[in-house]
Design a protein around this motif. Structure first.
Motif, mmCIF file in Angstrom:
data_model
loop_
_atom_site.group_PDB
_atom_site.id
_atom_site.type_symbol
_atom_site.label_atom_id
_atom_site.label_comp_id
_atom_site.label_asym_id
_atom_site.label_seq_id
_atom_site.Cartn_x
_atom_site.Cartn_y
_atom_site.Cartn_z
ATOM 1 N N CYS A 62 -0.667 -2.199 2.782
ATOM 2 C CA CYS A 62 0.539 -1.490 2.829
ATOM 3 C C CYS A 62 0.491 -0.049 2.647
ATOM 4 N N CYS B 236 0.079 0.312 -1.163
ATOM 5 C CA CYS B 236 -1.679 -0.001 -1.398
ATOM 6 C C CYS B 236 -2.693 1.549 -0.918
ATOM 7 N N CYS C 248 -0.341 -7.956 3.287
ATOM 8 C CA CYS C 248 -1.088 -6.632 2.740
ATOM 9 C C CYS C 248 -1.747 -7.571 2.419
ATOM 10 N N CYS D 200 -2.019 -6.045 -1.856
ATOM 11 C CA CYS D 200 -1.358 -6.860 -3.387
ATOM 12 C C CYS D 200 -0.237 -7.660 -2.292
HETATM 13 ZN ZN ZN Z 1 -0.360 -3.558 -0.172
#
Ligand code: ZN
Ligand code: ZN
Length: 113
Positions: free
Chosen positions: A23, A26, A7, A10
């Motif tokens: 992801c 997120c 991701c 994150c």
């Molecule tokens: Zn993420």
């Protein structure tokens, strides 16, 4: 074959299903945030809202806002949110800006190059 990626936001590993570089978690958070910002601006009983105030209120970095803005998430509010041109200091709607310059300065700059 499944595509697993990190991701961008994150760093978590996730299975890439769509053309997305963040992801699901997120993505959902971002979706919520965009909706909140749009709702807030649309419902604010003022004519315009300064971009800096918006960033402070939603604890958002300018670069993050820019990214979402470039992705077309704030088209609805781009006439109501204003920013200060980094060059001439005029307050203009973000719809009329190029990078951090008002369209007039951006044009001037382009002619100078
Ligand atoms: Zn993420
Ligand atoms: Zn300007």
């Amino acid at each position: 074959m499944t595509n697993v990626a990190n991701c961008k936001k994150c760093g978590a590993l996730f299975v890439q299903t769509a053309k997305r570089d963040i992801c699901d978690k997120c993505f959902e958070e971002q979706f919520k945030l965009v909706n909140e910002i749009n709702d807030y601006v649309m419902n604010a009983p003022v004519e315009s809202i300064f971009l800096d105030n918006l960033l402070t209120k939603f604890n958002l970095k300018l670069s993050e806002f820019e990214e979402l803005y470039q992705a077309g998430k704030f088209v609805k509010i781009s006439q109501k949110v204003t920013m200060k041109c980094a060059k001439c200091g005029n307050i203009v709607p973000i719809a009329n800006k190029t990078n951090m310059l008002c369209s007039a300065c951006a044009k001037k700059l382009q002619n100078e190059i």
